[in-house]
Motif scaffolding. Structure first.
Motif, PDB file in Angstrom:
ATOM      1  N   GLY A   1      66.149  76.423  17.303  1.00 34.55           N
ATOM      2  CA  GLY A   1      65.066  76.321  18.279  1.00 34.55           C
ATOM      3  C   GLY A   1      64.103  75.191  17.956  1.00 34.55           C
ATOM      4  O   GLY A   1      63.656  74.466  18.858  1.00 34.55           O
ATOM      5  N   LYS A   2      63.794  75.026  16.688  1.00 33.44           N
ATOM      6  CA  LYS A   2      62.882  73.945  16.282  1.00 33.44           C
ATOM      7  C   LYS A   2      63.514  72.580  16.547  1.00 33.44           C
ATOM      8  O   LYS A   2      62.855  71.660  17.033  1.00 33.44           O
ATOM      9  N   ARG A   3      64.782  72.446  16.204  1.00 28.65           N
ATOM     10  CA  ARG A   3      65.456  71.164  16.425  1.00 28.65           C
ATOM     11  C   ARG A   3      65.557  70.866  17.921  1.00 28.65           C
ATOM     12  O   ARG A   3      65.373  69.717  18.362  1.00 28.65           O
ATOM     13  N   TYR A   4      65.829  71.885  18.705  1.00 30.09           N
ATOM     14  CA  TYR A   4      65.919  71.725  20.159  1.00 30.09           C
ATOM     15  C   TYR A   4      64.572  71.253  20.725  1.00 30.09           C
ATOM     16  O   TYR A   4      64.516  70.346  21.565  1.00 30.09           O
ATOM     17  N   ALA A   5      63.477  71.875  20.232  1.00 26.81           N
ATOM     18  CA  ALA A   5      62.140  71.494  20.694  1.00 26.81           C
ATOM     19  C   ALA A   5      61.821  70.055  20.305  1.00 26.81           C
ATOM     20  O   ALA A   5      61.144  69.333  21.040  1.00 26.81           O
ATOM     21  N   THR A   6      62.323  69.615  19.156  1.00 23.66           N
ATOM     22  CA  THR A   6      62.091  68.240  18.702  1.00 23.66           C
ATOM     23  C   THR A   6      62.814  67.232  19.589  1.00 23.66           C
ATOM     24  O   THR A   6      62.272  66.170  19.923  1.00 23.66           O
ATOM     25  N   LEU A   7      64.048  67.554  19.976  1.00 24.30           N
ATOM     26  CA  LEU A   7      64.859  66.617  20.761  1.00 24.30           C
ATOM     27  C   LEU A   7      64.528  66.628  22.246  1.00 24.30           C
ATOM     28  O   LEU A   7      64.823  65.657  22.954  1.00 24.30           O
ATOM     29  N   THR A   8      63.922  67.717  22.725  1.00 24.59           N
ATOM     30  CA  THR A   8      63.659  67.847  24.161  1.00 24.59           C
ATOM     31  C   THR A   8      62.864  66.676  24.751  1.00 24.59           C
ATOM     32  O   THR A   8      63.252  66.127  25.798  1.00 24.59           O
ATOM     33  N   PRO A   9      61.750  66.224  24.134  1.00 25.23           N
ATOM     34  CA  PRO A   9      61.014  65.098  24.733  1.00 25.23           C
ATOM     35  C   PRO A   9      61.845  63.819  24.813  1.00 25.23           C
ATOM     36  O   PRO A   9      61.695  63.049  25.773  1.00 25.23           O
ATOM     37  N   ILE A  10      62.700  63.599  23.829  1.00 27.64           N
ATOM     38  CA  ILE A  10      63.554  62.398  23.845  1.00 27.64           C
ATOM     39  C   ILE A  10      64.528  62.454  25.011  1.00 27.64           C
ATOM     40  O   ILE A  10      64.652  61.506  25.800  1.00 27.64           O
ATOM     41  N   VAL A  11      65.235  63.590  25.114  1.00 23.92           N
ATOM     42  CA  VAL A  11      66.255  63.726  26.160  1.00 23.92           C
ATOM     43  C   VAL A  11      65.601  63.733  27.545  1.00 23.92           C
ATOM     44  O   VAL A  11      66.118  63.104  28.485  1.00 23.92           O
TER      45      VAL A  11
END
Length: 348
Positions: A33-43
């Motif tokens: 979940g943390k990694r997903y939240a980190t990548l979300t703004p980029i994607v």
């Protein structure tokens, strides 16, 4: 990591997080979940940029046949530079610890009781900030002073998104200028408290050999040194190879104090290992001093002028009362902006 790899990892995380079996392991689900939240703004930014580019191509084709579409093409074209800049900023290499939770130690320094009271003010500031942004906090250990402040207090701060990313800059000496409650003449005094910030280490991050530990137990003590209870519940752990010593007496049971001390020990050993392994990690922590000396301050809290000053980036504001009530957003953003500018310069 390039954009294609990020998009692929993001899609893989979406599948994993949609799988109910993954959530049976809370630690794993939290990591994903943390990694997903980190990548979300980029994607999200990348997809928006690609969408605008596709719309622009279509608008240009239509404008070639009908000039009424020219304004739409111009508007779309104007959005692209800002999106490209945002994406560039998001792709700047991040601190590998940015997604981690933290353990923070606040220590009274020069200034006696006034310093201990200020340490208590700093603790309240961070607790209120955590409450404002939705972080969870836990006091792991505390040594109170006679007037209600803290000689030393340790708090764990957790959040869905990277706590370290936002609070890693708090490490260092914080200086306060005000009239102490113990001052009868109304004179302004300067004292200091030290803050140390560590990324909280999971057991998989740091391997500790039980044979390397010396564990002592003793009776908890309160202000003035009086015994708090009649059992040897306080725990002191010494990591013999490094000489790191951690004491905890906040909990009522010896087992709970041992678990708390091990959390702090793991965090300290992780920080030490990273500093030794990477010069870059050491550079990012260079502002964190190990002694509470007023001359080594990173920030000053001036009560008579209601002013807060961060000396590393030249930040200054006259809302100290609000900052101490947890409104740290502006000063943290100034530090984040400075970090980003430094990274962009290094990769230009």
């Amino acid at each position: 990591m390039n954009l294609d790899e990020i998009i692929s990892e993001y899609a893989d995380l979406e599948l994993k997080l949609a799988d109910p079996s993954v959530h049976a392991d809370q630690a794993k689900a939290r990591t994903y979940g943390k990694r997903y939240a980190t990548l979300t703004p980029i994607v999200t930014t990348y997809r928006e940029l690609e969408g605008v580019r596709e719309d622009l191509a279509a608008a240009r084709e239509l404008a070639a046949e009908d000039s009424a579409f020219a304004d739409e093409a111009t508007e779309l074209e104007g959005r692209i530079p800002a999106l490209e800049e945002r994406l560039t900023h998001l792709l700047v290499p991040r601190d590998p610890n940015d997604d981690k939770d933290i353990i923070m130690e606040i220590k009274a320094g020069e200034g006696g009781q006034e310093s201990a009271l200020f340490a208590g003010d700093l603790l309240r500031m961070y607790l209120r900030y955590a409450e404002r942004v939705g972080y969870k906090t836990e006091i792991i250990d505390a040594q109170h002073s006679d007037l209600g402040g803290y000689k030393d207090v340790t708090v764990a701060i957790k959040g869905r998104e990277g706590v370290w990313a936002r609070l890693k800059f708090e490490g260092g000496v914080h200086r306060v200028q005000r009239v102490p409650v113990t001052e009868s003449q109304g004179r302004i005094h300067t004292s200091a408290a030290g803050v140390l910030v560590y990324p909280e280490a999971e057991e998989v991050d740091v391997q500790i050999d039980a044979n390397d530990l010396r564990i002592d137990v003793f009776r908890s003590s309160g202000p003035g040194g009086q015994s708090v209870n009649t059992t040897d519940s306080a725990v002191r752990i010494t990591h013999v190879p490094t000489g790191v010593v951690v004491s905890c007496q906040n909990e009522k049971s010896q087992l709970q104090n041992k678990e708390s001390a091990m959390r702090i020990l793991r965090a300290r050993l992780l920080a030490m290992a990273q500093e030794e392994a990477e010069a870059a990690a050491m550079a990012e922590r260079k502002s964190q001093v190990r002694t509470v000396d007023r001359s080594e301050r990173i920030r000053t809290y001036n009560f008579p002028e209601n002013r807060i000053s961060d000396h590393r980036v030249g930040f200054k504001a006259y809302n100290l009362d609000q900052v101490l009530d947890g409104d740290l957003d502006a000063v943290i953003q100034a530090l984040l902006d400075a970090e980003l500018a430094e990274k962009l310069a290094a990769h230009s």
